[in-house]
Motif scaffolding. Structure first.
Motif, PDB file in Angstrom:
ATOM      1  N   SER A  11      -6.155  39.608  44.955  1.00 48.91           N
ATOM      2  CA  SER A  11      -5.609  37.621  45.459  1.00 48.91           C
ATOM      3  C   SER A  11      -4.738  38.143  44.794  1.00 48.91           C
ATOM      4  O   SER A  11      -5.017  38.115  43.612  1.00 48.91           O
ATOM      5  CB  SER A  11      -6.936  36.964  45.745  1.00 48.91           C
ATOM      6  OG  SER A  11      -7.739  38.376  46.802  1.00 48.91           O
ATOM      7  N   ASN A  13      -4.046  35.016  42.537  1.00 51.42           N
ATOM      8  CA  ASN A  13      -4.271  33.707  42.642  1.00 51.42           C
ATOM      9  C   ASN A  13      -4.847  33.637  41.083  1.00 51.42           C
ATOM     10  O   ASN A  13      -4.718  33.424  40.336  1.00 51.42           O
ATOM     11  CB  ASN A  13      -6.001  33.126  42.656  1.00 51.42           C
ATOM     12  CG  ASN A  13      -6.541  34.070  43.255  1.00 51.42           C
ATOM     13  OD1 ASN A  13      -6.235  35.215  41.967  1.00 51.42           O
ATOM     14  ND2 ASN A  13      -8.721  34.050  43.283  1.00 51.42           N
ATOM     15  N   ASP A  44      -4.652  36.866  50.457  1.00 53.25           N
ATOM     16  CA  ASP A  44      -4.559  36.031  49.902  1.00 53.25           C
ATOM     17  C   ASP A  44      -4.883  34.325  50.834  1.00 53.25           C
ATOM     18  O   ASP A  44      -3.696  33.484  51.615  1.00 53.25           O
ATOM     19  CB  ASP A  44      -2.788  35.147  50.332  1.00 53.25           C
ATOM     20  CG  ASP A  44      -2.077  36.163  51.510  1.00 53.25           C
ATOM     21  OD1 ASP A  44      -2.939  36.787  52.303  1.00 53.25           O
ATOM     22  OD2 ASP A  44      -0.826  35.938  51.670  1.00 53.25           O
ATOM     23  N   ASP A  46      -6.409  31.991  51.007  1.00 50.76           N
ATOM     24  CA  ASP A  46      -6.590  30.758  49.288  1.00 50.76           C
ATOM     25  C   ASP A  46      -4.899  29.930  49.250  1.00 50.76           C
ATOM     26  O   ASP A  46      -4.385  30.200  48.308  1.00 50.76           O
ATOM     27  CB  ASP A  46      -7.981  30.936  48.541  1.00 50.76           C
ATOM     28  CG  ASP A  46      -7.601  29.721  47.644  1.00 50.76           C
ATOM     29  OD1 ASP A  46      -7.419  28.378  47.613  1.00 50.76           O
ATOM     30  OD2 ASP A  46      -8.712  29.814  46.343  1.00 50.76           O
ATOM     31  N   ARG A  49      -4.336  28.398  46.034  1.00 48.14           N
ATOM     32  CA  ARG A  49      -4.068  28.787  45.093  1.00 48.14           C
ATOM     33  C   ARG A  49      -3.674  30.603  44.147  1.00 48.14           C
ATOM     34  O   ARG A  49      -2.921  30.881  43.450  1.00 48.14           O
ATOM     35  CB  ARG A  49      -5.938  29.695  43.942  1.00 48.14           C
ATOM     36  CG  ARG A  49      -6.592  28.631  43.879  1.00 48.14           C
ATOM     37  CD  ARG A  49      -8.656  28.795  43.899  1.00 48.14           C
ATOM     38  NE  ARG A  49      -8.983  29.536  41.979  1.00 48.14           N
ATOM     39  CZ  ARG A  49      -8.986  30.864  42.646  1.00 48.14           C
ATOM     40  NH1 ARG A  49     -10.213  30.807  43.381  1.00 48.14           N
ATOM     41  NH2 ARG A  49      -9.708  31.659  41.643  1.00 48.14           N
ATOM     42  N   CYS A  50      -3.265  30.925  45.740  1.00 48.00           N
ATOM     43  CA  CYS A  50      -2.579  32.187  45.814  1.00 48.00           C
ATOM     44  C   CYS A  50      -1.302  31.642  45.798  1.00 48.00           C
ATOM     45  O   CYS A  50      -1.168  30.568  46.908  1.00 48.00           O
ATOM     46  CB  CYS A  50      -2.974  33.020  47.340  1.00 48.00           C
ATOM     47  SG  CYS A  50      -4.653  33.913  47.051  1.00 48.00           S
ATOM     48  N   THR A  51      -0.044  32.149  45.182  1.00 44.61           N
ATOM     49  CA  THR A  51       1.266  31.410  45.101  1.00 44.61           C
ATOM     50  C   THR A  51       1.925  32.860  45.506  1.00 44.61           C
ATOM     51  O   THR A  51       1.509  34.187  44.986  1.00 44.61           O
ATOM     52  CB  THR A  51       1.407  31.293  44.113  1.00 44.61           C
ATOM     53  OG1 THR A  51       1.424  31.850  42.582  1.00 44.61           O
ATOM     54  CG2 THR A  51       0.392  30.152  43.278  1.00 44.61           C
ATOM     55  N   SER A 266     -10.059  34.145  36.026  1.00 44.59           N
ATOM     56  CA  SER A 266      -9.776  32.963  36.421  1.00 44.59           C
ATOM     57  C   SER A 266     -10.834  31.937  34.506  1.00 44.59           C
ATOM     58  O   SER A 266     -10.150  31.245  33.910  1.00 44.59           O
ATOM     59  CB  SER A 266     -11.210  31.726  36.591  1.00 44.59           C
ATOM     60  OG  SER A 266     -12.719  32.593  36.857  1.00 44.59           O
TER      61      SER A 266
END
Length: 291
Positions: A11, A13, A44, A46, A49-51, A266
């Motif tokens: 992911s 993020n 991705d 989300d 938060r995922c860019t 995180s």
């Protein structure tokens, strides 16, 4: 002969860390050992938060490690229509229901229950199970609240889903990194309660998307971290009532930090890019993760 298909599915993020490196390199090693395919999937869903910046970093790190994969890369955010079609089927078959309780309402409900002496059950990740009140709402009331634009998520009616498939569920689990021997593991989807399978604005969840993607991509070997071991039971249930093929699984050891906990984006654990900038080589990374 059908080629064995492996996948690595990060992911975007945050930055990849040593745990991701181990999983990616192990998948590559096994794909090569079995003359199989290795796919890359970007998980991705989300969209907050995922860019794109994190995705670019993921791809750069994997290329630096020497990972090779088949093109095209599957990005889950480009396939919401496919997940929505599956969600619509679950709605038609009455296997999901709209759940309206906010996090604060859930906490209050559980606190009230525990005040009266009842220990509230938790899922394998330690999260309290969703209270049963929304499942009992009449259809008319559900429709009214949706029409009034109340926030909600679609939750799986776990009892209805287990009843639909009938009988015991299990999955095939490899016993070590060589994938030379297997055992059968009992699936315990009820341990998760009524999990979220989609949100109002995103027509899927991790569990639904990963189950659909593994089937659509023909993944036959799922090699991922031990932290997802219990989640496999829930995904087996989804495979069963959706009529999807089931891969065989291996849940590998986790790379732990100095304090003994698993590495986490995180919590800001040292990323591969930072290690690279400090002078580490791909071979150094392999040694650090035991490969």
């Amino acid at each position: 002969m059908t080629l064995l298909t492996f996948r690595f599915a990060p992911s975007p993020n945050g930055d990849l860390h040593l745990g991701h490196a181990y999983s990616a390199l192990l998948n590559q090693k096994l794909a090569e050992a079995h003359d199989g395919r290795l796919l890359l999937r970007i998980e991705d869903i989300d969209t907050t938060r995922c860019t794109p910046q994190f995705e670019a970093g993921v791809l750069a790190d994997l290329k630096w490690l020497g990972l090779g994969w088949e093109e095209p890369v599957r990005r889950q955010s480009e396939h919401f229509a496919e997940y929505e079609a599956v969600l619509d089927r679950l709605i038609r078959e009455d296997l999901v229901y709209p759940a309206f309780m906010s996090r604060s309402e859930i906490r209050a409900f559980i606190a009230d229950s525990e005040k009266r002496g009842r220990d509230w059950p938790r899922d394998p990740d330690g999260v309290p199970l969703y209270p049963p009140s929304d499942k009992a709402l009449p259809v008319k009331e559900r429709k009214r609240r949706i029409a009034e634009n109340e926030p909600f998520a679609w939750r799986l009616d776990i009892d209805a889903a287990v009843a639909r498939v009938g009988g015991d569920l299990a999955w095939t689990e490899f016993t070590d990194e060589s994938l030379s021997a297997t055992r059968s593991v009992e699936a315990r989807p009820r341990d998760w309660g009524d999990v979220i399978v989609a949100r109002r604005d995103i027509p899927t969840s991790y569990h639904l998307a990963v189950t659909v993607d593994d089937a659509l991509q023909g993944v036959s070997r799922v090699v991922r971290g031990q932290d997802l071991f219990s989640a496999t039971g829930l995904q087996r249930l989804l495979q069963e009532f959706l009529g999807l093929p089931q891969p065989a699984y291996f849940h590998h050891r986790l790379i732990l930090g100095p304090d003994g906990r698993k590495l986490s984006k995180s919590l800001g654990d040292t990323g591969l890019a930072e290690l690279r900038e400090a002078g580490a080589s791909p071979d150094d990374i392999r040694r650090m993760v035991g490969l």
